[in-house]
Design an enzyme around this catalytic site. Sequence first.
Site, PDB file in Angstrom:
ATOM      1  N   GLY A  54      48.086  16.850  39.870  1.00  0.00           N
ATOM      2  CA  GLY A  54      47.076  15.882  39.274  1.00  0.00           C
ATOM      3  C   GLY A  54      46.254  16.672  38.373  1.00  0.00           C
ATOM      4  O   GLY A  54      46.092  18.025  38.630  1.00  0.00           O
ATOM      5  N   CYS A  81      51.312  21.650  43.895  1.00  0.00           N
ATOM      6  CA  CYS A  81      50.236  21.838  43.063  1.00  0.00           C
ATOM      7  C   CYS A  81      48.969  21.293  43.741  1.00  0.00           C
ATOM      8  O   CYS A  81      48.381  21.617  44.652  1.00  0.00           O
ATOM      9  CB  CYS A  81      50.333  21.596  41.571  1.00  0.00           C
ATOM     10  SG  CYS A  81      49.246  22.226  40.523  1.00  0.00           S
ATOM     11  N   TYR A  82      48.303  20.124  43.096  1.00  0.00           N
ATOM     12  CA  TYR A  82      47.296  19.456  43.335  1.00  0.00           C
ATOM     13  C   TYR A  82      47.575  18.872  44.829  1.00  0.00           C
ATOM     14  O   TYR A  82      46.287  19.159  45.539  1.00  0.00           O
ATOM     15  CB  TYR A  82      47.102  18.171  42.416  1.00  0.00           C
ATOM     16  CG  TYR A  82      45.669  17.311  42.763  1.00  0.00           C
ATOM     17  CD1 TYR A  82      44.334  17.770  42.208  1.00  0.00           C
ATOM     18  CD2 TYR A  82      45.944  16.252  43.802  1.00  0.00           C
ATOM     19  CE1 TYR A  82      43.282  16.939  42.470  1.00  0.00           C
ATOM     20  CE2 TYR A  82      44.663  15.633  43.924  1.00  0.00           C
ATOM     21  CZ  TYR A  82      43.451  15.888  43.288  1.00  0.00           C
ATOM     22  OH  TYR A  82      42.545  15.171  43.660  1.00  0.00           O
ATOM     23  N   HIS A 169      55.494  24.234  40.045  1.00  0.00           N
ATOM     24  CA  HIS A 169      56.046  22.990  39.814  1.00  0.00           C
ATOM     25  C   HIS A 169      57.411  22.866  39.880  1.00  0.00           C
ATOM     26  O   HIS A 169      58.242  23.165  38.832  1.00  0.00           O
ATOM     27  CB  HIS A 169      55.687  22.317  38.397  1.00  0.00           C
ATOM     28  CG  HIS A 169      54.212  21.751  38.401  1.00  0.00           C
ATOM     29  ND1 HIS A 169      53.856  20.286  38.766  1.00  0.00           N
ATOM     30  CD2 HIS A 169      53.088  22.204  38.031  1.00  0.00           C
ATOM     31  CE1 HIS A 169      52.323  20.223  38.836  1.00  0.00           C
ATOM     32  NE2 HIS A 169      52.162  21.550  38.274  1.00  0.00           N
ATOM     33  N   GLU A 171      59.574  20.435  40.066  1.00  0.00           N
ATOM     34  CA  GLU A 171      60.244  19.343  39.485  1.00  0.00           C
ATOM     35  C   GLU A 171      60.463  19.735  37.730  1.00  0.00           C
ATOM     36  O   GLU A 171      61.403  19.084  37.280  1.00  0.00           O
ATOM     37  CB  GLU A 171      59.535  18.136  39.653  1.00  0.00           C
ATOM     38  CG  GLU A 171      58.142  18.339  38.773  1.00  0.00           C
ATOM     39  CD  GLU A 171      56.992  18.743  39.694  1.00  0.00           C
ATOM     40  OE1 GLU A 171      57.034  19.525  40.270  1.00  0.00           O
ATOM     41  OE2 GLU A 171      55.746  18.515  39.114  1.00  0.00           O
ATOM     42  N   ASP A 227      69.592  -2.664  28.481  1.00  0.00           N
ATOM     43  CA  ASP A 227      69.008  -3.130  29.752  1.00  0.00           C
ATOM     44  C   ASP A 227      69.565  -4.737  29.986  1.00  0.00           C
ATOM     45  O   ASP A 227      69.815  -4.748  31.076  1.00  0.00           O
ATOM     46  CB  ASP A 227      67.353  -3.092  29.618  1.00  0.00           C
ATOM     47  CG  ASP A 227      66.841  -1.785  29.215  1.00  0.00           C
ATOM     48  OD1 ASP A 227      67.729  -0.934  29.652  1.00  0.00           O
ATOM     49  OD2 ASP A 227      65.610  -1.431  28.829  1.00  0.00           O
ATOM     50  N   LYS A 369      65.587   4.579  33.422  1.00  0.00           N
ATOM     51  CA  LYS A 369      66.327   4.648  32.323  1.00  0.00           C
ATOM     52  C   LYS A 369      67.813   5.153  32.589  1.00  0.00           C
ATOM     53  O   LYS A 369      68.844   4.733  32.465  1.00  0.00           O
ATOM     54  CB  LYS A 369      65.795   4.725  31.098  1.00  0.00           C
ATOM     55  CG  LYS A 369      66.737   4.353  29.838  1.00  0.00           C
ATOM     56  CD  LYS A 369      66.332   2.971  29.536  1.00  0.00           C
ATOM     57  CE  LYS A 369      67.143   2.492  28.229  1.00  0.00           C
ATOM     58  NZ  LYS A 369      66.724   1.329  27.665  1.00  0.00           N
TER      59      LYS A 369
END
Length: 513
Positions: A54, A81-82, A169, A171, A227, A369
């Site tokens: 964050g 992290c945060y 991080h 990710e 979609d 997506k």
Amino acid sequence: MTQSIAVLDFGSQYTQVIARRIRELNVYSKIYHYSTPVTKLREDGVCGIILSGGPNSVMAENAPHPDKALFDMGIPVLGICYGLQLMGYLLPGGEVGHSAQREYGHGVLHINKPSPLLQGIRDGIRVWNSHGDRMENAPDGFEAVASTENSGFAVIQNLEKQFYGIQFHPEVFHSEQGIDLIRNYLYGICGCTGEWTMAHYVDESVAKIRDQVGDKKVILGLSGGVDSSVAAALIHKAIGDQLYCVFVDNGLCRLNEAESVNKLFHDNFHMNLTIARAEDRFLNALNGVTDPEQKRKIIGHTFIKVFDEEVEKIGEVDFLAQGTLYPDVIESVSIDGNPASLIKSHHNVGGLPEDMKLKLLEPLRELFKDEVRALGTELGLPKSVVWRQPFPGPGLGVRVMGEITKERLDILRKADALLIEEMKACDLYYKVWQSFAVFLPVRTVGVMGDERTYDFVIALRIVESTDAMTADWARVPHEILGRISNRIINEVKGVNRVVLDISSKPPSTIEWE
Ligand code: XMP
């Protein structure tokens, strides 16, 4: 109940990336507002929690904090992290301080002790940092198991409680072996078994749709885009002939669009499909209109009228299906930590006819997506549909600059089809974000044979992007651009000049109107 991991969002730009990485590892994950009460997490049966990064300092006034009771749930918690700093701030014995300098960029990770989180992780990997505060003291019961040059607490753990913290991080792809760290957390610590696959999702949603719809009828506006096509294929698998698809041919479609939609969904999938031929209605309503927003409004309203009439013809319909995706429904966290959350607005096919009194069926609401594409492939849709470039709702209506006429649309359709054909032939169509032609109502002088011509201009817009928020013009090799230009000028009557748009977004937009 599908195993799931809760990602509590504290406003990081990477929150969605965390959720996607987890799902790529075949575990279902859902993003929750940071203030979600523990009772809700328990009700949803989550088997692990991740506290996201964050932008705030955990010590700031109004900094977002979670329901502290989550540390008493008896399930593993990973702070990123945060999230790690929250553990340091909220749990007894921990201490967090402002560091003199924000640590931003690569660091090298040194592993000091074995940890279930660090199974198979090499000593000395490069990891990506972006934080202002730093942990000064780990909370009681925690130990530091890895460090970087700037932090003695790069990875911390409390084995008894199964709490873990990572200062960098994992990710983002700049962090080496980041995905392995997340895998260790899911499989080694939370006990996940990898249930989340598209085949499993199909079975689960088919059952859910059958249950929700019963013997009622469902209507779906099929645009031919990714979609609505995937939603149609999924719902059709669940309820077959109870699904009615309507394709509105508004005269603003690309070349042979209605025919190819009909071929795929009616001829191949054997769906109930109506092609509502409404070109004249749209073009009459648009006659003489030049303002882009006005055009969009007219196209949207006319769509709803035409669609409505088709629904009437079908008789009693209970559900309206829509291809709403997960990013459209995630509550966003405001950066200042104000708990008042914002619900993102999203546009749907032509706008939802509010007075239709239909219940909504949104079978893609849980998917990102890339998962929708994987689902489309699982359901047997061809690559040309699953990997189709985005196309705006108002179609070529916003690609014919100024006044829209049938003649101009026909010119644009042909030029656009040639561009797409050439982009596919040189294997670039699926590599760029969008590639399309724009009709400019400007006549310029040219010569063809011995004759002087006075014809229109076509602009080529080819952009690279990952989310359409920012974009750059694609550096397409000159020979390919030359071939596209030659073919358009030679094969499309009414065009004697082709120009290339080399603007980025911002400050320009992707579309011209
Ligand atoms: P811009 O032009 O704003 O486009 O950079 C960003 C993305 O949105 C698409 N776009 C639209 N899509 N209705 C839509 O459904 C619209 O009115 C519309 N205008 C732009 C555009 O194609 C690009 O992918």
